[in-house]
Design an enzyme around this catalytic site. Structure first.
Site, PDB file in Angstrom:
ATOM      1  N   GLU A  91       3.900 -14.994   7.290  1.00  0.00           N
ATOM      2  CA  GLU A  91       4.166 -15.410   5.806  1.00  0.00           C
ATOM      3  C   GLU A  91       3.531 -14.140   5.061  1.00  0.00           C
ATOM      4  OE1 GLU A  91       1.381 -19.031   5.553  1.00  0.00           O
ATOM      5  OE2 GLU A  91       2.625 -19.871   6.933  1.00  0.00           O
ATOM      6  N   GLU A  94       4.102 -22.758   9.955  1.00  0.00           N
ATOM      7  CA  GLU A  94       3.168 -22.244  10.819  1.00  0.00           C
ATOM      8  C   GLU A  94       3.670 -22.671  12.241  1.00  0.00           C
ATOM      9  OE1 GLU A  94       1.995 -23.307   8.052  1.00  0.00           O
ATOM     10  OE2 GLU A  94       0.617 -21.697   7.337  1.00  0.00           O
ATOM     11  N   PHE A 119      -4.479 -18.224   7.797  1.00  0.00           N
ATOM     12  CA  PHE A 119      -5.929 -18.696   8.051  1.00  0.00           C
ATOM     13  C   PHE A 119      -5.979 -19.220   9.298  1.00  0.00           C
ATOM     14  CE2 PHE A 119      -5.784 -18.296   3.514  1.00  0.00           C
ATOM     15  CZ  PHE A 119      -7.173 -17.813   2.917  1.00  0.00           C
ATOM     16  N   HIS A 177      -9.952 -23.394   4.551  1.00  0.00           N
ATOM     17  CA  HIS A 177      -9.696 -21.859   4.526  1.00  0.00           C
ATOM     18  C   HIS A 177     -11.020 -21.064   4.902  1.00  0.00           C
ATOM     19  CE1 HIS A 177      -6.513 -23.613   1.905  1.00  0.00           C
ATOM     20  NE2 HIS A 177      -5.905 -22.399   1.994  1.00  0.00           N
TER      21      HIS A 177
END
Lengths: 320, 326
Positions: free
Chosen positions: B31, B63, B86, B132
């Site tokens: 991304e 993802e 993350f 996160h």
């Protein structure tokens, strides 16, 4: 059906070999010779045979839990396939894979797969390789109606469509995801409608008509080879057996089941061959007899193939 | 060897760029790896400009397909270096990582392999909340077939990155966000660091501190405090968890007789438990005292900085653990 310029007898032979392979497994499973359960492809042969008839040896196929048909059609050796199902060292993966993890890297077969919907992102990456290396090779991804509800379907078609990858996503809609009917698991009639979400062609074909499957796949594959990107093909077909060997499929209406059996792809293709004068009854019988002999030999090979020894257990976790 | 000062982030990016120059099958995807945004810049400034959109590929926020497509691409001949912004997003792609990439070589009896690097940023650094902030190396460590790399220095970020890209197996490459801007001397050129070779970051004789990633500098800080109190701590930076350098841990414990393991991940089934079990199995007679683990508590990562500062292990907690066995 129109059959001009096709190797219709070749596709017929492919379908008969798949059917015979699967029915041999069922016989052996009932006799207690097959460890574990198997998802049989009987009834869906026109999809594998029709699509893969368009492929070259250097094209790729990514398969499913119901994948023996794809492997055989791509050129897989039935003896090594059968031995893999039997868990023997003569199998494609020396018994480590089994029916749902059967691959042949020399034929571009990236394996049958135990996870519903897992073939889609893998085939997408294979398509990236074909494009990245500036080849005209294609990646064919098989999956079922149930898998088309998974997030992997959406993410993969999204990625393949924006990257214009040479991937042909072939949905084998056999009307059931395990025991759940398509009416219960989706709110649309045709899975091919979903192609609109990605701005790619979506085609519905009679998945029991090997010529129709062949022609739809041919168009998509030619487009993909020439840089035209991704296609979704939905093949409507029917599973002759349950979801897996031990599933009696009581959830299906017997009348509906019998109706579908009348549309058996092998019977239809045989009738076409005879009516068009492309083969004689004797020639078709010979195809069946050869397949029986071949699969008998595959079973014999498997039963005589040694079980893997304990020293095999820890071998090969990592690539060295 | 010629070297220069650079950040951890730039060093990792240099490793990727060098491999991309050397091997045309190496590409990056993730991304915003190529664009304006690029939250953590892990692909590095200049990489997109040099290699272009074919080899530095922006993806949608997908993802599952980022990791899943990499498995297919790797199986047939590319070397993907793909990213999760993350590490917390591992759950979104766990089938692709754990069932597909990790198992491919074994279950197909060596016919296919998955030479890919999955870069993940980890750590509770800023108040980012429970989605996160995590350190999830133990998730990956429970899956046979993966390798797990967690550098703590800029030089290792480069050297381990190059080794990971050349490795024929799927590698989870953990980049702690607290380390990204930390500078260090980084050797120029073709600099590689082997996987499975820990480094003794500080020699000591009284207690062994084992850590990886951002807990290494925290252990060094604790060792400094302990030195002022007359306790001489040895600090071992594992650099990779799988493969694990058991020998480095056991030989240090043979010298000190005491073991403290520090990690930022939560406690139960954290990788520290595996190290403690390994030492109990293979080095029980070397121990003069119980093994201590300094970890985050078994809770989601809290957001408020007032709570976060108590969540992440610090030098004081490591020091306190050492004192209990000194």
């Amino acid at each position: 059906m129109g059959a001009t310029g096709l190797d219709l007898l070749g596709m017929y032979r492919c379908m008969v070999r798949i059917r015979t392979f699967e029915e041999h497994i069922l016989t052996e499973w009932r006799a207690g010779e097959v460890p574990g359960e198997v998802h049989l492809y009987s009834g869906e042969e026109a999809v594998a045979a029709g699509v893969i008839a368009n492929l070259r040896v250097d094209d790729y196929v990514v398969s499913t839990h119901r994948g023996h048909g794809h492997v055989l059609a791509k050129g897989g050796d039935p003896a090594r396939m059968m031995a893999e199902v039997f868990g023997r060292t003569g199998g494609y993966c020396r018994g480590k894979g089994g029916t749902m993890h059967m691959a042949d890297a020399t034929l571009g077969i990236l394996g049958t797969n135990g996870i519903v919907g897992a073939s889609l992102p893998i085939a997408t990456g294979v398509g990236l390789y074909c494009q990245y290396m500036a080849t005209d090779r294609v990646s064919v991804c098989f999956f079922g109606d149930g898998a088309s509800n998974r997030g992997t379907f959406h993410e993969s078609l999204d990625l393949a469509s924006i990257w214009k990858l040479p991937v042909i996503y072939v949905c084998e809609n056999n009307y059931y995801g395990m025991a759940t009917s398509v009416e219960e698991h989706m709110n649309i009639n045709d899975i091919a409608e979903r192609a609109a979400s990605y701005g790619i062609p979506g085609v519905v074909v009679d998945g029991n008509d090997v010529v129709a499957v062949h022609d739809a796949a041919a168009e998509a594959i030619i487009r993909a080879r020439s840089g035209g990107g991704t296609t979704l093909i939905e093949c409507k077909t029917w599973r002759h057996h349950g979801h897996f060997t031990a599933d009696p499929a009581y959830y299906r209406d017997p009348d509906v089941h019998n109706e579908h059996l009348q549309r058996d792809p092998i019977i239809r293709c045989g009738a076409l061959l005879l009516s068009q004068g492309l083969a004689t009854k004797e020639a078709l019988d010979a195809v069946h007899n050869e397949a029986i002999a071949e699969m008998n030999a595959a079973v014999e090979f498997s039963k005589n193939s040694p079980w893997p020894e304990e020293d095999e257990l820890l071998v090969g976790l990592y690539a060295e | 060897m010629e070297s220069k000062m650079m950040t951890f982030q730039a060093a990792a990016a240099e490793g990727v760029a060098q491999e991309m120059r050397r091997d045309p099958t190496v590409y990056c995807a993730g991304e915003e790896v190529s664009a304006h945004g690029q939250a953590y810049g892990v692909s590095g400034q200049g990489v997109f400009e040099e290699f272009g959109e074919k080899r530095v590929r922006n993806t949608p926020i997908i993802e599952t397909a980022i990791v899943g497509h990499a498995v297919g691409a790797a199986a047939v001949g590319l070397r993907p270096v793909v990213e999760l912004m993350f590490m917390d997003f591992l759950g979104i792609c766990m089938d692709e990582l754990a069932n597909q990439a990790a198992k491919m070589h074994y279950m197909f009896a060596g016919q296919y392999k998955a030479p890919m690097v999955l870069r993940v940023s980890s750590g509770a650094v800023r108040p980012a909340g429970a989605h996160h902030s995590q350190s999830l190396e133990a998730w990956a460590a429970h899956v046979p077939g993966l390798k797990i790399v967690a550098p703590s220095t800029a030089a290792d970020a480069k050297g381990l990155m190059i080794t990971s890209i050349r490795d024929d197996n799927p590698v989870v490459f953990i980049e702690h966000r607290a380390l990204l801007s930390v500078e260090g001397e980084v050797p120029a050129g073709d600099y590689t660091v082997p996987l499975g070779k820990a480094r003794v970051t500080r020699e000591g004789s009284d207690v062994t501190l084992v850590a990886w990633s951002a807990m290494v500098p925290t252990c060094l800080e604790a060792a400094g405090e302990l030195a002022a109190e007359g306790i001489d701590a040895e600090v071992i930076d594992l650099r990779s968890l799988i493969p694990l350098d058991k020998e480095a841990i056991l030989s240090s414990v043979a010298k000190t007789g005491k073991l403290v393991i520090a990690h930022e991940a939560t406690r139960t089934n954290g990788f520290g438990a595996e190290i403690a079990a390994m030492v109990a199995d293979e080095g029980f007679d070397l121990l003069k005292s119980p093994i201590r683990r300094v970890t985050a508590p078994d809770i989601p990562v809290p957001c408020s900085p007032a709570l976060l500062k108590h969540f992440v292990p610090n030098a004081q907690k490591i020091r306190a653990a050492v004192i209990t066995i000194s």
